[in-house]
Design an enzyme around this catalytic site. Sequence first.
Site, PDB file in Angstrom:
ATOM      1  N   HIS A  16      39.941  44.785  45.477  1.00  0.00           N
ATOM      2  CA  HIS A  16      40.899  45.299  44.490  1.00  0.00           C
ATOM      3  C   HIS A  16      40.857  46.819  44.545  1.00  0.00           C
ATOM      4  O   HIS A  16      39.814  47.431  44.309  1.00  0.00           O
ATOM      5  CB  HIS A  16      40.562  44.782  43.091  1.00  0.00           C
ATOM      6  CG  HIS A  16      40.932  43.347  42.883  1.00  0.00           C
ATOM      7  ND1 HIS A  16      40.253  42.512  42.020  1.00  0.00           N
ATOM      8  CD2 HIS A  16      41.924  42.593  43.433  1.00  0.00           C
ATOM      9  CE1 HIS A  16      40.815  41.305  42.053  1.00  0.00           C
ATOM     10  NE2 HIS A  16      41.811  41.331  42.901  1.00  0.00           N
ATOM     11  N   GLU A  76      39.206  49.406  41.882  1.00  0.00           N
ATOM     12  CA  GLU A  76      37.816  49.225  41.469  1.00  0.00           C
ATOM     13  C   GLU A  76      36.902  50.062  42.358  1.00  0.00           C
ATOM     14  O   GLU A  76      36.124  49.553  43.161  1.00  0.00           O
ATOM     15  CB  GLU A  76      37.458  47.738  41.501  1.00  0.00           C
ATOM     16  CG  GLU A  76      38.278  46.920  40.507  1.00  0.00           C
ATOM     17  CD  GLU A  76      38.132  45.414  40.666  1.00  0.00           C
ATOM     18  OE1 GLU A  76      37.286  44.965  41.466  1.00  0.00           O
ATOM     19  OE2 GLU A  76      38.872  44.675  39.981  1.00  0.00           O
ATOM     20  N   ARG A  96      46.181  47.866  42.126  1.00  0.00           N
ATOM     21  CA  ARG A  96      45.187  46.811  42.333  1.00  0.00           C
ATOM     22  C   ARG A  96      45.381  46.060  43.653  1.00  0.00           C
ATOM     23  O   ARG A  96      44.412  45.698  44.325  1.00  0.00           O
ATOM     24  CB  ARG A  96      45.294  45.823  41.170  1.00  0.00           C
ATOM     25  CG  ARG A  96      44.566  44.492  41.322  1.00  0.00           C
ATOM     26  CD  ARG A  96      44.899  43.610  40.123  1.00  0.00           C
ATOM     27  NE  ARG A  96      44.517  42.214  40.310  1.00  0.00           N
ATOM     28  CZ  ARG A  96      43.412  41.672  39.820  1.00  0.00           C
ATOM     29  NH1 ARG A  96      42.565  42.415  39.142  1.00  0.00           N
ATOM     30  NH2 ARG A  96      43.162  40.390  39.993  1.00  0.00           N
ATOM     31  N   HIS A 129      32.993  43.408  42.594  1.00  0.00           N
ATOM     32  CA  HIS A 129      34.155  43.800  41.798  1.00  0.00           C
ATOM     33  C   HIS A 129      33.686  44.574  40.571  1.00  0.00           C
ATOM     34  O   HIS A 129      32.498  44.753  40.333  1.00  0.00           O
ATOM     35  CB  HIS A 129      34.923  42.557  41.327  1.00  0.00           C
ATOM     36  CG  HIS A 129      35.613  41.802  42.410  1.00  0.00           C
ATOM     37  ND1 HIS A 129      36.980  41.717  42.508  1.00  0.00           N
ATOM     38  CD2 HIS A 129      35.127  41.057  43.449  1.00  0.00           C
ATOM     39  CE1 HIS A 129      37.315  40.965  43.545  1.00  0.00           C
ATOM     40  NE2 HIS A 129      36.203  40.561  44.136  1.00  0.00           N
ATOM     41  N   GLU A 182      30.603  41.281  39.018  1.00  0.00           N
ATOM     42  CA  GLU A 182      31.476  42.166  38.248  1.00  0.00           C
ATOM     43  C   GLU A 182      30.575  43.230  37.633  1.00  0.00           C
ATOM     44  O   GLU A 182      29.798  42.958  36.719  1.00  0.00           O
ATOM     45  CB  GLU A 182      32.218  41.393  37.149  1.00  0.00           C
ATOM     46  CG  GLU A 182      33.187  40.339  37.670  1.00  0.00           C
ATOM     47  CD  GLU A 182      34.510  40.914  38.124  1.00  0.00           C
ATOM     48  OE1 GLU A 182      34.708  42.141  37.983  1.00  0.00           O
ATOM     49  OE2 GLU A 182      35.352  40.143  38.627  1.00  0.00           O
TER      50      GLU A 182
END
Length: 432
Positions: A121, A124, A181, A252, A326
């Site tokens: 993405h 990020e 993104r 991520h 994450e």
Amino acid sequence: MNLKYNLLVGQDQGRPGARRVEMTPKCWMLRLFVLISSGLETSGGSGGGLQSTRSYDYTKYHPMDEIYRWMEDVERGNPELVSSAVYGHTVEGRNITLLKLGLDNSEGREKKLMWVDCGIHAREWIAPAFCQWFVKEIVHTYKTNEKLEQMLQNLDVYVTPVINVDGYTFTWANDSTRLWRKSRSLPLQGSNCYGVDLNRNFNANWGTVGVSFDSCANTYCGKSPGSEPEARAVMDFIGRRVNQTLCFLTIHSAGQLILLPYGHPEISAPNYNELVSVGEAAAAEMKKVHGMTYTVGTSPQILYPNSGSSRDWARLMGVPFSYTFELRDTGEPGASGTMRSVCSRTFSLRVILRCWVLQVSSATCCRRSRYSRPAKEAYAGALSIITHVHDKTFSSAAVAAVTGVASASGVAVAILSTVVSALVTAGVSACD
């Protein structure tokens, strides 16, 4: 009510000369405005010489050209450990490049494979920053860490700092593109919307849940599974090596989560309990670093249902351990003090305010970063998982080898015993 606030002047409490100033809310807000909008030096892409991994500035986010040069520098400076390969190309023709970290083993035995990827993405930025940190830590410590050296003799660790190279490059164009993104694939006929969410494009329950078929949506899953060259590059590379691949980690932000397969709420991994146990052990190691809590579970359990993710694809293909990290923060404005603990400055007041409104991680918003804290946490978690997978695989192999030797020895002893018995019997008979 006459409210007053204390402001500590200086970058941190331990800085010499820092002083405490009392001020009203109005004054405090004015100071905050100036603080946010002032900005600090960013890495703007002109590139200075990257003398070595030690002189590379790991406190900054870097544009793609500097990351490419950093990869070349790491490989050139550590030929016994690091090599590189281009394993795909983006829609716009850029290289998708990985670094392979591994040592030769004297026995010449087949090595297994660990996968780590970042930057699927585009916005990020902390993810590619982590991949660089991950490589740095291995390069700088393997010679003095006997366990890590052993693992690198048994495993090859493949690290892709940025998969979505086009999208990542686009986020550096200007303030208006910072929160992009998706990839940069061309619009469908009759549309002017670019890009596909690459983490919805893998051939894993594709298009069933948590996606959009609207090409303008951030979760647009593409025309078909693997329709995007970036996703297809990963599927082709791992698909050819799936029997060697023990672990698949994809990085991520944000949320402080360790996600395991599957994103579909009605499908469970066959080794679900072990995935949870190994994930929780990793979260425990991460908490030891700075006290931050990472939650472990499937995406439907702790985030939201989705399909077509690289994590799910890897597990469906037979990779036994597959996780999404994450990283910090929790995605809430002000969470964990992230405007100071993750980012030292933003480059645009408009962007940071937009991030607050959209509840996008502050780590996503910033050009200059203090990502060493979340990077250290994530490294501890990744190393915990890799160590578990390594030890399980190679301890089992060692036990099997010993068992095989013992079995073979037992057979040999039985045969020898029979032969000796026959000879003795024959000898006795001859003497009678």
